[in-house]
Design an enzyme around this catalytic site. Structure first.
Site, short mmCIF file in Angstrom:
data_model
loop_
_atom_site.label_atom_id
_atom_site.label_comp_id
_atom_site.label_asym_id
_atom_site.label_seq_id
_atom_site.Cartn_x
_atom_site.Cartn_y
_atom_site.Cartn_z
N ASP A 158 52.07 27.18 72.73
CA ASP A 158 53.23 26.46 73.26
C ASP A 158 53.04 25.06 72.70
OD1 ASP A 158 54.79 24.67 74.78
OD2 ASP A 158 54.94 26.15 76.37
N HIS A 159 53.85 24.69 71.72
CA HIS A 159 53.51 23.47 70.99
C HIS A 159 53.60 22.22 71.88
CE1 HIS A 159 57.89 23.01 70.44
NE2 HIS A 159 57.65 21.76 70.12
N HIS B 264 57.87 25.66 77.68
CA HIS B 264 57.56 24.23 77.65
C HIS B 264 57.70 23.56 79.03
CE1 HIS B 264 57.78 25.13 73.50
NE2 HIS B 264 59.06 24.91 73.31
C1 BG6 Z 1 61.28 25.06 70.36
C2 BG6 Z 1 62.65 25.63 70.67
O1 BG6 Z 1 60.28 25.77 71.03
O2 BG6 Z 1 61.25 23.71 70.79
C3 BG6 Z 1 63.75 24.81 70.03
O3 BG6 Z 1 62.71 26.96 70.19
C4 BG6 Z 1 63.61 23.36 70.41
O4 BG6 Z 1 65.02 25.30 70.39
C5 BG6 Z 1 62.20 22.86 70.16
O5 BG6 Z 1 64.54 22.61 69.64
C6 BG6 Z 1 62.00 21.47 70.71
O6 BG6 Z 1 60.73 20.99 70.33
P1 BG6 Z 1 60.46 19.43 70.21
O7 BG6 Z 1 59.01 19.34 69.89
O8 BG6 Z 1 61.37 18.92 69.14
O9 BG6 Z 1 60.82 18.86 71.55
#
Ligand code: BG6
Length: 514
Positions: free
Chosen positions: A197-198, A260
């Site tokens: 989960d980045h 997230h």
């Molecule tokens: C991803 C989603 O996990 O996270 C995307 O699939 C979203 O839809 C993105 O745009 C948002 O990531 P960040 O790091 O730009 O907030």
């Protein structure tokens, strides 16, 4: 037992063994935008093992040379730091491409041969890190073939045991997440598995634990006695862009909230872990998620709101409606916005609403956790608006403009007693500069070192899906009935404000306190 990594000295001591990173989905967007830049930046910081190879696995055939050219181009476009020829020359010697279908065992057997011959070349055992970065439809055959070919159990029980990173989405609902866990657990020990989960790799998210547990001023007030609500907003100003095909099968609840946003909730609500080892932290997160009460879905006052964006203006520019985006069927009822009101049924949080919302094409990109504290017990400064005591707020900005703001009340200068909220502000960039590693750097590094702290455990994923699956099923049965609409460039539908009004709250993110 693995403890979380904190310093470069820890890393040096850990002595990551020789490593072969295999990326499935090597010609995909994520590989170019995030994975390869992360690997390059780790190498630039000397954080990769001395002997490290990269094999791209993809369906269409490509020579090693063409693959390397693609990666070089990707680095030029997406790396946060410049790539110097000398560094590239070092790296590129160890990059290869392996073409093959994902559901063909013989191709995995050939991959195994390639890996063994690389090991022979360095006269040493190497760990394999398999990164599954493909569309979810092929997760299962890849995992099965990693098992069948023996790649999953290579060197098990030693420091060169294989590891597997699995990209999101981890399942589509509780049942599919459970099935995926079964497929994984049949072939890998949980200690070999890294569900990504980045958001957990973002500096500010990691810092949340430090803020909570390395400062004694917050923990005593971090509970129902002093906190009147917690809000988590993850908003984006962009629409679905070219990802309509994927997004329409997903929607905001699956795409953002299940992973997230629920992770942010778990980190905010969890009890202090007994140590920093990954299992202690993940045990506490699971406990917090398990304490969440089932959501009220039906009836007069549901605790869930969904909506989809209509045309509007974003940053002064016209933006089209979701239904007019590329690849979206005209009868789609997928939500691009979701808001929830949740309660944890435990000693610390009983009765405190946790409001969550996430959506596309909102007024701005902002990820924030806002802890709103209770008002002081006695009204010393009168009811007059000049004396109004605003609730204290702790705003944790995950992105952009990463930092923390604490809102307090102060007297304005002058002969009369007038109150005004003021902020105590901390900004990451002002304090630490802007050269922060990207989330994927931290996550790949941790996986290489077997540290699962910032990854989702199987039971964690299932607990989160367990809470949300009834909502998804209800929405699917209702189709477009109950799907609200909001103009692009706004903060979402009015119904989401109503979720808070009952308890006298309002959304803070996007509201100006200056
Ligand atoms: C991803 C989603 O996990 O996270 C995307 O699939 C979203 O839809 C993105 O745009 C948002 O990531 P960040 O790091 O730009 O907030």
């Amino acid at each position: 037992m693995i403890e979380s990594i904190h310093t470069k000295e820890d890393l040096a001591e850990r002595k990551t063994p020789p490593t072969i990173i295999v990326i499935f989905g090597a010609s995909g967007d994520l590989t170019a935008r995030k994975l390869v830049p992360a690997i390059f930046n780790l190498s630039k910081d000397n954080l990769l093992p001395n002997k490290c190879f990269l094999i791209g696995y993809g369906r269409s055939s490509m020579s090693d040379e063409v693959f390397k050219d693609e990666l070089k181009l990707a680095l030029k476009s997406f790396s946060r730091r410049e790539i110097h020829e000398l560094q590239w020359n070092q790296l590129e010697k160890n990059i290869f491409f392996h073409a093959g279908p994902y559901d063909d065992l013989s191709s995995f057997n050939k991959l195994e041969e390639k890996i063994t011959s690389l090991e022979k070349g360095i006269s040493s055992k190497a760990q394999c890190l398999f990164y599954i970065s493909t569309p979810p439809g092929v997760f299962k055959p890849i995992l099965e073939n990693l098992g069948e070919s023996g790649l999953a159990r290579r060197n098990r029980g030693t420091n060169t045991a294989s590891k597997v990173i699995i990209e999101k989405p981890f399942g589509h609902d509780l049942e599919s997440a459970h099935e995926l866990n079964l497929v994984i657990n049949k072939r890998f020990d949980e200690s070999q598995v890294f569900r990504i989960d980045h958001y957990l790799g973002k500096e500010t998210v990691q810092s949340l634990l430090v803020q909570r547990f390395a400062n004694s001023i917050f923990e005593p007030v971090w509970n129902r006695n002093y906190v009147s609500s917690v809000q988590i907003t993850v908003s984006e100003d962009l629409g679905v862009g070219t990802r309509g095909g994927y997004y329409d099968r997903s929607g905001a609840l699956r795409d953002m909230i299940q992973n997230h946003v629920m992770q942010l909730l778990a980190l905010t609500a969890m009890e202090p872990p007994s140590s920093l080892n990954p299992e202690s932290i993940r045990d506490e997160k699971v406990k917090a998620l398990k304490a969440l009460k089932p959501l009220a879905i039906y009836g007069e006052n549901p605790e869930v709101v969904r909506a989809s964006y209509a045309a509007g203006l974003v940053g002064g520019k016209p933006a089209k409606a979701y239904l007019d985006e590329e690849g979206i069927p005209e009868d789609s009822f997928t939500e691009t916005y979701a808001a929830l009101r949740l309660y944890l049924d435990n000693w610390r949080w009983k009765g405190v609403p946790f409001y969550l919302r996430s959506g596309k094409r909102l007024a701005m990109k902002a990820s924030e956790i806002v802890v709103q504290f209770t008002r002081p017990p006695a009204i010393l400064f009168g009811q007059d608006s000049r004396f109004r005591v605003s609730p204290n707020l702790l705003v944790i900005r995950i992105q952009p403009n990463e930092g923390v703001t604490l809102y307090l009340n102060s007297k304005t200068p002058g002969l009369e007693t007038k109150l005004q909220p003021i902020k105590l502000e901390f900004g990451y960039e002002t304090t630490f500069g802007s050269d922060t590693p990207e989330a994927y750097e931290r996550l790949i590094l941790d996986a290489l070192n077997g540290d699962g702290t910032l990854f989702i455990r199987g039971d964690e994923a299932e607990t989160s899906w367990g809470l949300l699956t009834p909502v998804l099923e209800h929405w699917a049965s209702q189709r477009s009935h109950g799907l609200e609409s909001y103009a692009s460039g706004t903060w979402g539908p009015l119904e989401a404000d109503k979720l808070l009004l009952e308890s006298g709250h309002e959304w803070i993110t996007g509201k100006s306190y200056d």
